[in-house]
Design a protein around this motif. Structure first.
Motif, PDB file in Angstrom:
ATOM      1  N   GLN A 126       0.818  -1.216   0.000  1.00  0.00           N
ATOM      2  CA  GLN A 126       0.000   0.000   0.000  1.00  0.00           C
ATOM      3  C   GLN A 126       0.855   1.271   0.000  1.00  0.00           C
ATOM      4  N   GLU A 170      -7.616   3.723  -5.467  1.00  0.00           N
ATOM      5  CA  GLU A 170      -8.220   2.562  -4.794  1.00  0.00           C
ATOM      6  C   GLU A 170      -8.688   1.499  -5.790  1.00  0.00           C
ATOM      7  N   ASN A 171      -9.206   1.946  -6.939  1.00  0.00           N
ATOM      8  CA  ASN A 171      -9.746   1.005  -7.922  1.00  0.00           C
ATOM      9  C   ASN A 171      -8.694   0.594  -8.958  1.00  0.00           C
TER      10      ASN A 171
END
Length: 180
Positions: free
Chosen positions: A138, A148-149
């Motif tokens: 992350q 995020e996508n």
């Protein structure tokens, strides 16, 4: 009947993991290759990819930042590893919550990477698709501003080379093919 040029390039292509020369891999060269590579099949014309180019001048800073996401005892090794190629192309894919679309996006992105690889090989530009642990981290996603996508599909290590790696045999199609 002889092999076509395409068949020859497919069979001769290798993963070039080391032994890079000092010849610079330019953003212009990478853009030129991508301009053709993106003609890969893509369901619904979603073209789910995007790219981040890290040229030789930016590589030391980039390698240090990514290496810092590793435990202390692995950082020097990872920094050296990430500084081996002449440039890195980060491939990012748009994810979908729909499994069918996720698979289609991954298939399209993989096809585009193969196109890029073959086109690079024609120009004696070495390529290897790396999926080291940092592509799942992350913190690395934050460094690269990955949404995020989105998913980092891989770091494509790039560099010109003098000596191609040896060929590795493939399992015969006879061992992998049946008729129904």
């Amino acid at each position: 009947m002889g092999q076509s040029n395409l068949a020859k390039v497919i069979r001769e292509r290798r993963s070039v993991k080391k032994g890079y020369t000092n010849k610079e891999v330019t953003e212009g060269t990478v853009r030129e290759l991508l301009d053709t590579a993106i003609w890969a099949p893509t369901h619904g014309m979603r073209q789910p990819w995007r790219f981040i180019f890290v040229g030789h001048d930016r590589l030391p800073d980039f390698a240090r930042k990514v290496a810092e996401t590793y435990p202390e005892e692995k950082r020097e090794n990872r920094e050296n590893y990430l500084n081996e190629p002449n440039a890195i192309l980060v491939i990012i894919m748009e994810e979908s919550d729909i499994p069918k679309q996720w698979d289609e996006n991954f298939g399209a992105t993989s096809s585009m990477i193969q196109n890029f690889w073959l086109l690079a090989w024609e120009k004696n530009l070495g390529v290897v698709w790396k999926t080291n642990p940092h592509i799942y981290d992350q913190e690395v996603k934050k460094i690269l501003h990955v949404a995020e996508n989105e998913k980092i599909i891989g770091f494509i290590h790039l560099g010109y080379f003098d000596e191609a790696p040896a060929s590795k045999n493939r399992i015969s199609i006879d061992d992998k093919f049946t008729s129904y």
